[in-house]
Write a protein that holds these residues in place. Structure first.
Motif, PDB file in Angstrom:
ATOM      1  N   GLY A  52       0.360  -1.270   0.124  1.00 38.59           N
ATOM      2  CA  GLY A  52       0.400  -0.296   0.051  1.00 38.59           C
ATOM      3  C   GLY A  52       0.415   1.467  -0.025  1.00 38.59           C
ATOM      4  O   GLY A  52       0.498   2.591  -0.929  1.00 38.59           O
ATOM      5  N   PHE A  53       1.559   1.705   1.127  1.00 40.71           N
ATOM      6  CA  PHE A  53       2.809   2.558   0.551  1.00 40.71           C
ATOM      7  C   PHE A  53       3.394   2.556  -0.166  1.00 40.71           C
ATOM      8  O   PHE A  53       3.944   3.720  -1.166  1.00 40.71           O
ATOM      9  CB  PHE A  53       3.713   2.395   1.897  1.00 40.71           C
ATOM     10  CG  PHE A  53       4.131   3.850   2.274  1.00 40.71           C
ATOM     11  CD1 PHE A  53       4.160   4.592   2.644  1.00 40.71           C
ATOM     12  CD2 PHE A  53       5.981   3.405   2.121  1.00 40.71           C
ATOM     13  CE1 PHE A  53       4.742   5.391   2.823  1.00 40.71           C
ATOM     14  CE2 PHE A  53       6.696   4.331   1.866  1.00 40.71           C
ATOM     15  CZ  PHE A  53       6.329   5.966   2.497  1.00 40.71           C
ATOM     16  N   LEU A  55       2.949   2.077  -3.685  1.00 40.90           N
ATOM     17  CA  LEU A  55       1.038   2.636  -4.026  1.00 40.90           C
ATOM     18  C   LEU A  55       1.325   3.403  -4.852  1.00 40.90           C
ATOM     19  O   LEU A  55       1.323   4.981  -4.742  1.00 40.90           O
ATOM     20  CB  LEU A  55      -0.305   1.825  -4.114  1.00 40.90           C
ATOM     21  CG  LEU A  55      -0.999   1.595  -5.137  1.00 40.90           C
ATOM     22  CD1 LEU A  55      -1.065   2.326  -6.311  1.00 40.90           C
ATOM     23  CD2 LEU A  55      -2.427   0.814  -5.049  1.00 40.90           C
ATOM     24  N   ILE A  56       0.872   4.302  -2.962  1.00 40.22           N
ATOM     25  CA  ILE A  56       1.171   5.835  -2.320  1.00 40.22           C
ATOM     26  C   ILE A  56       2.426   6.642  -3.045  1.00 40.22           C
ATOM     27  O   ILE A  56       1.869   7.473  -3.705  1.00 40.22           O
ATOM     28  CB  ILE A  56       0.891   6.137  -1.070  1.00 40.22           C
ATOM     29  CG1 ILE A  56      -0.362   5.835  -0.175  1.00 40.22           C
ATOM     30  CG2 ILE A  56       1.145   7.594  -0.716  1.00 40.22           C
ATOM     31  CD1 ILE A  56       0.017   5.225   1.079  1.00 40.22           C
ATOM     32  N   TYR A  58       4.228   5.447  -5.756  1.00 39.69           N
ATOM     33  CA  TYR A  58       4.833   5.307  -7.012  1.00 39.69           C
ATOM     34  C   TYR A  58       4.005   6.604  -7.542  1.00 39.69           C
ATOM     35  O   TYR A  58       3.768   7.574  -8.377  1.00 39.69           O
ATOM     36  CB  TYR A  58       4.322   4.096  -7.497  1.00 39.69           C
ATOM     37  CG  TYR A  58       4.432   4.149  -8.932  1.00 39.69           C
ATOM     38  CD1 TYR A  58       5.362   4.179 -10.043  1.00 39.69           C
ATOM     39  CD2 TYR A  58       3.675   3.560  -9.516  1.00 39.69           C
ATOM     40  CE1 TYR A  58       5.639   4.144 -11.137  1.00 39.69           C
ATOM     41  CE2 TYR A  58       3.082   3.181 -11.114  1.00 39.69           C
ATOM     42  CZ  TYR A  58       3.598   3.716 -11.588  1.00 39.69           C
ATOM     43  OH  TYR A  58       4.378   4.223 -13.295  1.00 39.69           O
ATOM     44  N   SER A  59       2.652   5.984  -7.082  1.00 37.36           N
ATOM     45  CA  SER A  59       1.142   7.093  -8.005  1.00 37.36           C
ATOM     46  C   SER A  59       1.782   8.738  -6.882  1.00 37.36           C
ATOM     47  O   SER A  59       1.804   9.528  -7.989  1.00 37.36           O
ATOM     48  CB  SER A  59       0.061   6.855  -7.239  1.00 37.36           C
ATOM     49  OG  SER A  59      -0.707   6.027  -7.146  1.00 37.36           O
ATOM     50  N   PRO A  91      -5.643   6.374  -6.640  1.00 36.27           N
ATOM     51  CA  PRO A  91      -4.710   4.659  -5.942  1.00 36.27           C
ATOM     52  C   PRO A  91      -3.997   4.988  -5.015  1.00 36.27           C
ATOM     53  O   PRO A  91      -3.849   4.270  -4.175  1.00 36.27           O
ATOM     54  CB  PRO A  91      -3.697   4.756  -6.998  1.00 36.27           C
ATOM     55  CG  PRO A  91      -3.913   6.051  -7.783  1.00 36.27           C
ATOM     56  CD  PRO A  91      -5.269   6.335  -8.022  1.00 36.27           C
ATOM     57  N   MET A  92      -3.850   6.786  -4.719  1.00 31.53           N
ATOM     58  CA  MET A  92      -3.295   6.681  -2.994  1.00 31.53           C
ATOM     59  C   MET A  92      -4.522   6.380  -2.127  1.00 31.53           C
ATOM     60  O   MET A  92      -3.883   5.992  -1.343  1.00 31.53           O
ATOM     61  CB  MET A  92      -2.858   8.571  -2.874  1.00 31.53           C
ATOM     62  CG  MET A  92      -1.595   8.445  -4.442  1.00 31.53           C
ATOM     63  SD  MET A  92      -0.593  10.387  -4.473  1.00 31.53           S
ATOM     64  CE  MET A  92      -1.720  10.847  -5.790  1.00 31.53           C
ATOM     65  N   GLY A  95      -4.217   2.719  -1.724  1.00 34.61           N
ATOM     66  CA  GLY A  95      -2.672   2.373  -1.333  1.00 34.61           C
ATOM     67  C   GLY A  95      -2.944   3.022   0.573  1.00 34.61           C
ATOM     68  O   GLY A  95      -2.783   2.222   0.981  1.00 34.61           O
ATOM     69  N   ALA A  98      -5.100   0.248   1.897  1.00 36.23           N
ATOM     70  CA  ALA A  98      -4.461  -1.190   1.477  1.00 36.23           C
ATOM     71  C   ALA A  98      -3.213  -1.365   2.864  1.00 36.23           C
ATOM     72  O   ALA A  98      -3.191  -2.166   4.216  1.00 36.23           O
ATOM     73  CB  ALA A  98      -3.575  -1.179   0.783  1.00 36.23           C
ATOM     74  N   VAL A  99      -2.838   0.196   3.501  1.00 41.73           N
ATOM     75  CA  VAL A  99      -1.815   0.472   4.708  1.00 41.73           C
ATOM     76  C   VAL A  99      -2.962  -0.210   5.948  1.00 41.73           C
ATOM     77  O   VAL A  99      -1.731  -0.535   6.729  1.00 41.73           O
ATOM     78  CB  VAL A  99      -1.211   2.140   4.231  1.00 41.73           C
ATOM     79  CG1 VAL A  99      -0.572   1.980   6.327  1.00 41.73           C
ATOM     80  CG2 VAL A  99      -0.431   1.687   3.886  1.00 41.73           C
TER      81      VAL A  99
END
Length: 130
Positions: A52-53, A55-56, A58-59, A91-92, A95, A98-99
């Motif tokens: 999740g982190f 993804l954050i 990268y986004s 997506p953030m 993410g 997900a975290v």
């Protein structure tokens, strides 16, 4: 009929602060109440949280790359349509969720799994639907 909304403080708070606040409440409540563990896996929780982190990060880097506004309710200059933005417009937020899910799996109490749900409700009501 007046539109229902979250409290003023939630409206003025940025999504990462909301996520961190919920994470803190999840951790503190488990420490204070010593609630029973229903399902916990530190390894699985860490993997979910780290994905999740990632993804954050990268986004956010895609926003920086095209030099557009990352702040919700800001004035973006460019529409990002690469990477995870091909699958979701948020997506953030995915993410951050997900975290929180990773933290809930790590903690393992029933109450901790309410954290990600609360985050999704707040983010949807105050940011995504606009």
């Amino acid at each position: 009929m007046k539109k229902e909304t979250m409290p003023w403080l939630v409206k003025k708070t940025k999504p990462p602060i909301i996520a961190l606040t919920i994470l803190a409440v999840m951790v503190i409540s488990q420490r204070i109440t010593q609630m029973g563990v229903i399902f916990a896996s530190k390894t699985m929780g860490a993997i979910i949280g780290l994905l999740g982190f990632a993804l954050i990060v990268y986004s956010a880097s895609l926003f920086k790359k095209v030099k557009t506004e990352i702040i919700p309710r800001g004035k973006p200059s460019t529409l990002v349509i690469k990477g995870p933005f091909l699958c979701t417009r948020n997506p953030m937020y995915v993410g951050m969720t997900a975290v929180l899910i990773g933290a809930a799996v790590w903690i393992g109490t029933l109450f901790s799994f309410l954290g990600p749900l609360l985050f999704v409700i707040i983010i949807y009501k105050e940011f995504i639907r606009y």
